[in-house]
Design an enzyme around this catalytic site. Structure first.
Site, mmCIF file in Angstrom:
data_model
loop_
_atom_site.group_PDB
_atom_site.id
_atom_site.type_symbol
_atom_site.label_atom_id
_atom_site.label_comp_id
_atom_site.label_asym_id
_atom_site.label_seq_id
_atom_site.Cartn_x
_atom_site.Cartn_y
_atom_site.Cartn_z
ATOM 1 N N SER A 212 0.860 -1.188 0.000
ATOM 2 C CA SER A 212 0.000 0.000 0.000
ATOM 3 C C SER A 212 0.894 1.235 0.000
ATOM 4 O O SER A 212 2.116 1.132 0.075
ATOM 5 C CB SER A 212 -0.893 0.003 1.238
ATOM 6 O OG SER A 212 -0.119 0.360 2.367
ATOM 7 N N LYS A 213 0.245 2.378 -0.042
ATOM 8 C CA LYS A 213 0.987 3.641 -0.101
ATOM 9 C C LYS A 213 1.928 3.824 1.080
ATOM 10 O O LYS A 213 2.901 4.568 0.982
ATOM 11 C CB LYS A 213 0.005 4.807 -0.167
ATOM 12 C CG LYS A 213 -0.571 4.985 -1.549
ATOM 13 C CD LYS A 213 -1.347 6.276 -1.644
ATOM 14 C CE LYS A 213 -1.972 6.401 -3.026
ATOM 15 N NZ LYS A 213 -3.182 7.190 -2.987
#
Ligand code: GLU
Length: 457
Positions: A212-213
């Site tokens: 994820s980010k």
């Protein structure tokens, strides 16, 4: 290929609700590789049934990223938003067969159409990557086919399209495995033969959780922007969950196509190791021709306002050749070569302290300035002559001369070989920087431009 063997047909079916995620890109790549390896076909289908979340901008971003990756398709792009009538017809069919019902709740302009789950059925998902997974219908909820806004739901549109488009193999992320038993029920209800399924384990961050980010950039566009070479990025993506079965890491796309198989996709999640990506990118950069590398890095220098339009092309290439060895991304060029072009150099404080703020350095710099000014030529041979002259006259070692000169002309303690570096900077600029440094030394004041922790203004 054997005559009776059916041509394999796969598809990439992104929802245009955001940029192309590296996970989506890997799914697209594996489908593309499978098609290429088997002499099959790839269909591109844009799953834009969700009118609120789908945007044209996302569709464009997906096309741009696929183009950058070199992933092309044989059929499509098909847009699900244009296929409403088809889905409605099949919903009607299931309604009239008594396999679906209309919801009483009227939220939108339409009544939702819902698939009635059979009681206590066991559904076995056979997967080409994982072991069989068994689901009991008692753990599932009834399946929405058509939403009350008149659009088809994902599971329904997906099954109808995969059938109508003749998809033989569904290769997609593990995150869809819970949809598969529902889709199998719909295949059965519609009387469609089942395709093969291959669920690819997800991409994980270094901590083992889903990428994820939090772990860094997740969009393909971002990697392009950061200056990764598309060929290196594709090579890296291919190795995320798939391996050729030997120790090969750097592989051409032809080699990857030739070795690709679903059997060699791992059962466990693959870790996205950005250090490996940087390393691989560096390997590709070192193999690039100077022409190709120059055109790849130029936009970064121009964007940061570093390049001077007057810079002579050959001179520019010479500078690139000096840093090619150390470059890991195209964008790093500004950091590694910016000082060649900059109007004012930024001195690294520790380099200044270590090599310039020392007894006798002012005298050494004064002498080298004189030597360089006396010479008309500014070549490696001429510089060597000047350096030897200073060393002999002052009776000092090579390093006593080279280190301060390097800091004076580059601002830092590390650079490519000093003569090449000076030639890259140019005669006028070198003299200017040497003289500036000397005057700072004489004034006892340095304009430090240090950033980061411990920086003092
Ligand atoms: N639109 C779905 C997605 O983007 C496609 C899933 C599938 O491949 O069936 O996740």
């Amino acid at each position: 290929m054997h005559k009776t063997e059916k041509v394999k047909k796969v598809r990439f079916a992104p929802a245009p609700t955001g940029y192309l995620h590296v996970g989506g890109a890997r799914t697209a790549l594996f489908n593309w590789l499978y098609a290429k390896n088997t002499g099959g076909k790839l269909v591109l289908r844009i799953e834009d049934t969700d009118a609120v979340r789908s945007t044209e901008e996302s569709t464009k971003a997906i096309f741009d990223s696929l183009e950058w990756l070199g992933i092309d398709w044989d059929e499509g792009p098909f847009f699900q938003s244009g296929r409403k009538e088809i889905y409605r017809k099949y919903a009607q069919e299931l309604l009239s067969k008594g396999l679906a019902y209309e919801s009483d709740e009227v939220k939108g302009a339409h009544k939702a159409v819902i698939f009635k789950l059979p009681d206590n059925r066991k559904i076995v998902v056979r997967d080409l990557i994982h072991a069989d997974v068994e689901f009991d219908t008692s753990v599932l909820k009834d399946i929405v086919l058509m939403k009350s806004d008149g659009t088809a739901a994902y599971n329904f549109a997906c099954v109808i399209d995969d059938h109508l488009m003749g998809i033989t193999h569904i290769i997609r992320g593990d995150d869809h495995i819970s949809n598969t038993p529902k889709q199998i029920l719909l295949y059965e209800a519609l009387g469609f033969p089942l395709p093969e399924f291959a669920h690819v384990p997800l991409i994980l961050g270094p901590d083992g959780s889903r990428l994820s980010k939090r772990h860094g950039a997740t969009s393909v566009g971002q990697y392009k922007k950061e200056g990764y070479f598309s060929k290196a990025f594709v090579n890296f993506l291919a190795l995320l969950g798939w391996a050729p079965g030997d120790n090969r890491e750097k592989m051409s796309i032809e080699e990857i196509i030739k070795s690709f198989s679903l059997e060699r996709i791992g059962k466990k999640g693959a870790i996205f190791d950005v250090k490996k990506l940087q390393w691989l990118n560096g390997v590709y950069i070192r193999e690039m021709s100077l022409e190709a590398l120059t055109s790849a890095v130029l936009p970064y220098l121009e964007e940061s306002g570093i390049t001077n339009k007057d810079t002579d092309e050959d001179h520019f290439k010479f500078i690139i050749s000096l840093v090619q060895e150390r470059l890991k991304t195209f964008s790093e060029i500004t950091e590694l070569a910016g000082f060649f072009f900059a109007k004012d150099i930024e001195y690294d404080e520790s380099a200044v302290k270590k090599y310039l703020l020392k007894e006798g350095v002012a005298g050494i710099l004064g002498k080298i300035i004189n030597e360089i000014e006396r010479e008309d030529a500014f070549s490696a041979a001429a510089l060597e002559k000047s350096f030897i002259g200073v060393k002999e006259e002052m009776n000092i070692s090579n390093s006593k001369l080279i280190h301060p000169v390097r800091v004076a002309v580059t601002g830092s303690a590390a650079s490519p070989p000093i003569f090449e570096t000076m030639i890259g900077i140019g005669r006028e600029n070198c003299l200017k920087r040497l003289k500036n440094t000397l005057s700072f030394l004489n004034a006892g004041k340095f304009p430090f431009k240090i950033q980061g922790p411990g920086a003092n203004a």
